[in-house]
Design a protein around this motif. Structure first.
Motif, mmCIF file in Angstrom:
data_model
loop_
_atom_site.group_PDB
_atom_site.id
_atom_site.type_symbol
_atom_site.label_atom_id
_atom_site.label_comp_id
_atom_site.label_asym_id
_atom_site.label_seq_id
_atom_site.Cartn_x
_atom_site.Cartn_y
_atom_site.Cartn_z
ATOM 1 N N ALA A 93 0.832 -1.209 0.000
ATOM 2 C CA ALA A 93 0.000 0.000 0.000
ATOM 3 C C ALA A 93 0.867 1.261 0.000
ATOM 4 O O ALA A 93 0.575 2.236 -0.699
ATOM 5 N N GLY A 94 1.941 1.238 0.805
ATOM 6 C CA GLY A 94 2.842 2.381 0.843
ATOM 7 C C GLY A 94 3.514 2.626 -0.491
ATOM 8 O O GLY A 94 3.661 3.775 -0.929
ATOM 9 N N SER A 95 3.918 1.552 -1.157
ATOM 10 C CA SER A 95 4.557 1.680 -2.468
ATOM 11 C C SER A 95 3.589 2.263 -3.488
ATOM 12 O O SER A 95 3.948 3.150 -4.281
ATOM 13 N N ILE A 96 2.340 1.756 -3.478
ATOM 14 C CA ILE A 96 1.336 2.264 -4.409
ATOM 15 C C ILE A 96 1.056 3.742 -4.134
ATOM 16 O O ILE A 96 0.959 4.559 -5.053
ATOM 17 N N ALA A 97 0.941 4.080 -2.842
ATOM 18 C CA ALA A 97 0.687 5.478 -2.481
ATOM 19 C C ALA A 97 1.829 6.378 -2.930
ATOM 20 O O ALA A 97 1.614 7.494 -3.418
ATOM 21 N N LEU A 98 3.065 5.896 -2.779
ATOM 22 C CA LEU A 98 4.230 6.677 -3.195
ATOM 23 C C LEU A 98 4.234 6.888 -4.700
ATOM 24 O O LEU A 98 4.497 7.999 -5.184
ATOM 25 N N VAL A 99 3.914 5.829 -5.465
ATOM 26 C CA VAL A 99 3.861 5.941 -6.922
ATOM 27 C C VAL A 99 2.760 6.911 -7.334
ATOM 28 O O VAL A 99 2.952 7.775 -8.195
ATOM 29 N N CYS A 100 1.568 6.775 -6.697
ATOM 30 C CA CYS A 100 0.442 7.665 -7.020
ATOM 31 C C CYS A 100 0.778 9.116 -6.684
ATOM 32 O O CYS A 100 0.451 10.032 -7.445
ATOM 33 N N ALA A 104 0.918 12.119 -9.263
ATOM 34 C CA ALA A 104 0.088 13.308 -9.032
ATOM 35 C C ALA A 104 0.933 14.575 -9.031
ATOM 36 O O ALA A 104 0.542 15.596 -9.612
ATOM 37 N N ILE A 105 2.098 14.519 -8.373
ATOM 38 C CA ILE A 105 2.971 15.689 -8.324
ATOM 39 C C ILE A 105 3.450 16.058 -9.717
ATOM 40 O O ILE A 105 3.460 17.229 -10.109
ATOM 41 N N LEU A 685 5.472 24.031 -6.453
ATOM 42 C CA LEU A 685 4.550 24.672 -7.374
ATOM 43 C C LEU A 685 3.601 23.643 -7.963
ATOM 44 O O LEU A 685 3.987 22.493 -8.195
ATOM 45 N N TYR A 686 2.373 24.071 -8.228
ATOM 46 C CA TYR A 686 1.415 23.203 -8.904
ATOM 47 C C TYR A 686 0.584 24.055 -9.851
ATOM 48 O O TYR A 686 0.612 25.288 -9.800
ATOM 49 N N MET A 687 -0.178 23.372 -10.742
ATOM 50 C CA MET A 687 -0.854 24.116 -11.810
ATOM 51 C C MET A 687 -2.271 24.533 -11.465
ATOM 52 O O MET A 687 -2.661 25.664 -11.681
#
Length: 689
Positions: A93-100, A104-105, A685-687
Motif C-alpha cells: 500500500a505504501g509503495s502504491i501510495a508513493l507511486v500515485c 500526481a505531483i 509549485l502546482y498548476m
C-alpha cells in the motif's frame, strides 16, 4: 536412577534421547585427553518421571540455532502469520501510495521554465565586445575571455550577432559564406572553442541567421549571374527596360535604404532584386533548392552545438510574383518617382502568402535537434513590424503549429516619446495581443537603435533597466546597457566608414565595450580600435562600477538576482495598477504566495501617488526592496504617499492575503504566462489553483 515425579515416566536412551549441541563450544576441549579407563561405566538408560506440560513448554519455546523444521512450526502460528501479512500489505500500500503521489505531483506540477525563459539574454555585437589580438576588432576569442562578465551579471544566455564571412561594407549582414567565420573574428576552431567554453560555464548561446539575402560576393550569386545550372534561379532576376542610356526597373519597389530595389547586372544583363543594399541580393525562396540550402545551413550550425538561432528579416523572404507597383502612401504621388521606403505601402514585398510555411519548416528542422533531453533549440524571429502588432504575433505560430518561441519585441525601443503612459501602452499592446500560453520578451537596446542614454537621457538608464528586468518574460540586454554606455558622436565615425553605405547610421551605438579606465577602455591593447571609444570611458566602465555600490552595474546585478530568486518575478502574474504622464505602476504576484512586489517607475517629472486609494486592501506600509536611489533600499514607505523623482524607480515589497489579480476591479488588467501556484505546506509549485 529413580526420580520421583508427578506423572508419566520417560526413558532416554542413546538413540531415543534428544541431543542439542547448539551451545557446546568444542574448541574449549581441543587438545585435552580423556582417560577412559578411569571413568565409571555409565548406564545406557535411565528412567525419569517428567511432567508432560513441562516437556510441551520446552518443545514449543524457540531457541537460537533451531532447525528449519522447528522454525516452520512457529511461522505457521496465527500470531506470526497475521503480523507478517499485515506488514506485507502495508509495504504494498505504501509503495502504491508513493507511486500515485509521484504521478500526481508530476501531473499537477507546472512545466519548468526552459533555459531561454529562465535567464535574461545578453546580446553581443562581436566586433565591439573584446579584441584579443590587438588588431582593433573584437573577435570570438575576446568573447571567450570575457565570459566571466556574463556570469557576474547572473545571465546564462548569450546572443551573438552575425559573424559569417562577409564584406565589411554591410557589417556582416550579407554573408559571403554561410559555413565560415569571417577572418576578422577568428577561425572555426576559435568558434568551436568558444562554444565549448560557454557550455562548460553552464551558459547557452544563440546566433544570428539572416536567410533573406547574401552578399553579391557569394559563390551562389556568381554562379547565378552566369546562369550556371541550378543556381540560375537562386536569386530574383527580371528583364529591365533601357531608355536614353538609363535602366528602367520592372516596377516602383523601393529598397529599405532608399531608391529602387532593382539593380542592373552587366554580366547577366538583367536586374536583380534587393530589399536592402545593392550588395545584398535577395534569395529566391520560391525555389525549393534555396529553401533546402538554408535548411542545410541550420543543421550545420546546430550540429556545431549552437543552442538557438535568431532569424532576421524573415518578413522579406517572399515577394509577389505579379510584380505590380506598390501603392503610395500619398495617392497624389501616383506616377511620381518614389525613392523613400516610407512613401509606399509594402503590400507585395513583405509578409506574403507562404511565408509562415517557410518559417514552420525552419521550426521543424530546429525540433529535430531538440529531441535530446536538456538540449531544446530556441528559435527567435527578429523582424521589427513596428505598428503592425498583429503581424508580429503571427510569428508565435498557432496553438497547434509552432513557429518562433517568440518574435523579438521592439515596442520599448520604438516609442516616439517617453512617459508613464507611453510605457504602459508599449507593455499593454504586447501583453493583450500575445496569443494565450505564449511567452513575452522585452528589449530596450539593439545594434540598430540608439542607446538608452542617447535616445531618452542618462537619467532614465536605471529605471529602464528596472522596467526591463521586472516585467514578465525574457529580458534582452544589449552589451554595455548594464553600465549605461552612450552612443559615440557621429563625427567620430571616419570618412571611410561613412562611404561604406547606409548601415553606417547604426555605427554610433556599436562603439567598443568599456571594460576599464585604461587606454581604449580595455577593449584592445592595440594602438586603435575599429570605432573610437566613447570619451566618458574613464567613469563609465565595468571595472570602476563593480566597486561602487550605487552604480548602474550594481543595480543591474541586484535586479537580475531578484528576478532569478523570487518566484513572482520569474513566472507570476503581472497586473497593471496605474499610469499617468509620469509614472507606471504594476505588481508581480503568485497564487499561494502572500508576498507581492510592486514597481513604481517614474518616466516623467517628480510625482506623488496614493496607491492605497487605488488598490483595495493594500497595506498602509511597504518596504523598499530596491531603488534607483540606492540609499533608500530597506526603508519603509507609506503607501498613501509614494513620492518619486524624475527617472526614479522603486521595487516595493509587502504581504497580503488578497492579491491584486483576484480583485474584480483589476480584471482585464492582469496577465500571466506559464501559470503556477505555490503550496506553502509542501513548498512546491502546482498548476490547478
Amino acid at each position: 536412577v529413580e526420580v520421583e515425579a508427578r506423572s508419566l515416566p520417560m526413558e532416554l536412551g542413546e538413540k531415543a534421547g534428544v541431543e542439542n549441541n547448539g551451545f557446546v563450544q568444542h574448541e574449549g576441549f581441543e587438545g585435552k585427553e580423556t582417560d577412559s579407563s578411569s571413568q565409571e561405566e555409565v548406564p545406557k538408560t535411565c528412567s525419569v518421571d517428567v511432567d508432560p506440560v513441562a516437556v510441551e513448554e520446552i518443545v514449543l519455546k524457540p531457541y537460537a540455532g533451531m532447525p528449519k523444521e522447528v522454525l516452520l512450526q512457529f511461522s505457521s502460528q496465527a500470531r506470526y502469520r497475521v503480523t507478517r501479512e499485515i506488514l506485507f500489505w502495508l509495504i504494498i500500500a505504501g509503495s502504491i501510495a508513493l507511486v500515485c503521489a509521484t504521478i500526481a505531483i508530476i501531473a499537477l506540477s507546472p512545466k519548468c521554465l526552459d533555459w531561454w525563459q529562465a535567464s535574461p539574454i545578453y546580446q553581443i555585437y562581436p566586433r565591439s565586445f573584446k579584441d584579443s589580438n590587438m588588431d582593433g576588432n573584437g573577435d570570438l576569442k575576446g568573447i571567450q575571455e570575457k565570459l566571466d562578465h556574463i556570469t557576474y551579471l547572473n545571465i546564462k544566455t548569450i546572443w551573438i550577432t552575425s559573424f559569417f564571412k562577409s564584406p565589411l561594407k554591410d557589417l556582416e549582414y550579407g554573408a559571403e559564406d554561410f559555413y565560415d567565420i569571417d577572418p576578422i573574428f577568428g577561425s572555426m576552431r576559435d568558434f568551436e572553442n568558444l562554444i565549448a567554453a560557454i557550455h562548460d560555464k553552464g551558459l547557452k548561446v544563440i546566433m544570428d541567421l539572416i536567410p533573406n539575402h547574401t552578399s553579391d560576393k557569394h559563390q551562389w550569386f556568381q554562379l547565378s549571374r552566369n546562369r550556371t545550372g541550378k543556381y540560375t534561379d537562386y536569386y530574383i532576376w527580371q528583364d529591365c527596360m533601357q531608355a536614353a542610356g538609363s535602366v528602367i526597373p520592372p516596377n516602383n519597389w523601393v529598397s529599405v535604404f532608399g531608391n529602387s530595389s532593382w539593380q542592373f547586372d552587366e554580366v547577366r544583363e538583367q536586374c536583380y532584386f534587393h530589399q536592402f543594399g545593392k550588395e545584398q541580393p535577395d534569395l529566391n525562396f520560391r525555389n525549393p533548392a534555396v529553401q533546402q540550402e538554408i535548411q542545410d545551413i541550420i543543421k550545420f550550425w546546430l550540429g556545431k552545438g549552437v543552442d538557438g538561432l535568431s532569424f532576421g528579416t524573415v518578413k522579406f523572404l517572399l515577394e509577389a510574383t505579379h510584380l505590380r507597383d506598390e501603392p503610395p502612401v500619398n495617392k497624389s504621388q501616383n506616377g511620381v518617382i518614389i525613392t523613400a521606403y516610407s512613401q509606399l505601402y509594402h503590400d507585395y514585398t513583405t509578409t506574403q502568402v507562404g511565408l509562415h510555411d517557410i518559417i514552420r519548416s525552419f521550426r521543424h528542422t530546429m525540433n529535430e535537434f531538440s529531441r535530446e533531453p536538456g538540449r531544446y533549440r530556441f528559435m527567435g524571429s527578429d523582424d521589427n513590424e513596428k505598428d503592425d502588432i498583429e503581424a508580429t504575433m503571427m510569428y508565435y505560430g498557432t496553438t497547434f503549429i509552432q513557429e518562433a518561441d517568440f518574435p523579438f519585441n521592439f515596442n520599448l525601443i520604438n516609442m516616439k516619446n517617453l512617459s508613464g503612459n507611453s510605457i504602459f501602452e508599449a507593455v499593454d499592446s504586447w501583453m493583450k495581443n500575445m496569443p494565450a500560453g505564449k511567452w513575452p520578451n522585452w528589449a530596450v537596446g539593439s545594434p540598430n537603435a540608439a542607446r538608452i542614454s542617447t535616445r531618452i537621457g542618462n537619467e532614465y538608464i536605471n529605471v529602464m533597466n528596472m522596467l526591463l528586468l521586472t516585467l514578465p518574460g525574457t529580458p534582452v540586454t544589449y552589451y554595455g546597457e548594464e553600465i549605461g554606455m552612450e552612443n559615440i558622436a557621429s563625427e567620430n565615425v571616419s570618412e571611410e566608414q561613412v562611404k561604406s553605405g547606409p548601415v553606417v547610421a547604426t555605427l554610433p551605438e556599436k562603439s567598443p565595450m568599456q571594460w576599464d579606465g585604461n587606454v581604449n577602455a580595455g577593449f584592445t591593447e592595440g594602438n586603435s580600435s575599429w570605432l573610437p571609444v566613447n570619451s566618458n570611458y574613464q567613469s563609465v566602465n565595468v571595472e570602476i562600477q563593480s566597486t561602487w555600490s550605487n552604480s548602474t552595474l550594481s543595480l543591474y546585478r541586484a535586479l537580475t538576482l531578484l528576478r532569478n530568486n523570487e518566484l513572482p518575478m520569474n513566472r507570476g502574474w503581472m497586473c497593471h495598477i496605474w499610469n499617468d504622464s509620469n509614472v507606471f505602476v504594476y505588481v508581480r504576484e503568485l497564487d499561494g504566495l502572500d508576498r507581492v512586489f510592486m514597481m513604481v517607475l517614474n518616466f516623467g517629472q517628480e510625482s506623488t501617488i496614493d496607491l492605497k486609494a487605488i488598490v483595495p486592501n493594500l497595506p498602509s506600509e511597504a518596504v523598499i526592496r530596491l531603488s534607483t536611489h540606492f540609499s533608500n533600499a530597506g526603508k519603509v514607505v507609506n503607501t498613501e504617499l509614494i513620492k518619486t523623482e524624475m527617472g526614479e524607480g522603486l521595487v516595493l515589497e509587502y504581504k497580503t492575503a488578497k492579491p491584486v489579480h483576484t480583485m474584480e476591479a483589476f480584471q482585464g488588467k492582469c496577465f500571466v504566462a506559464e501559470k503556477a501556484c505555490y503550496s506553502k505546506a509542501l513548498n512546491l509549485l502546482y498548476m490547478n489553483c
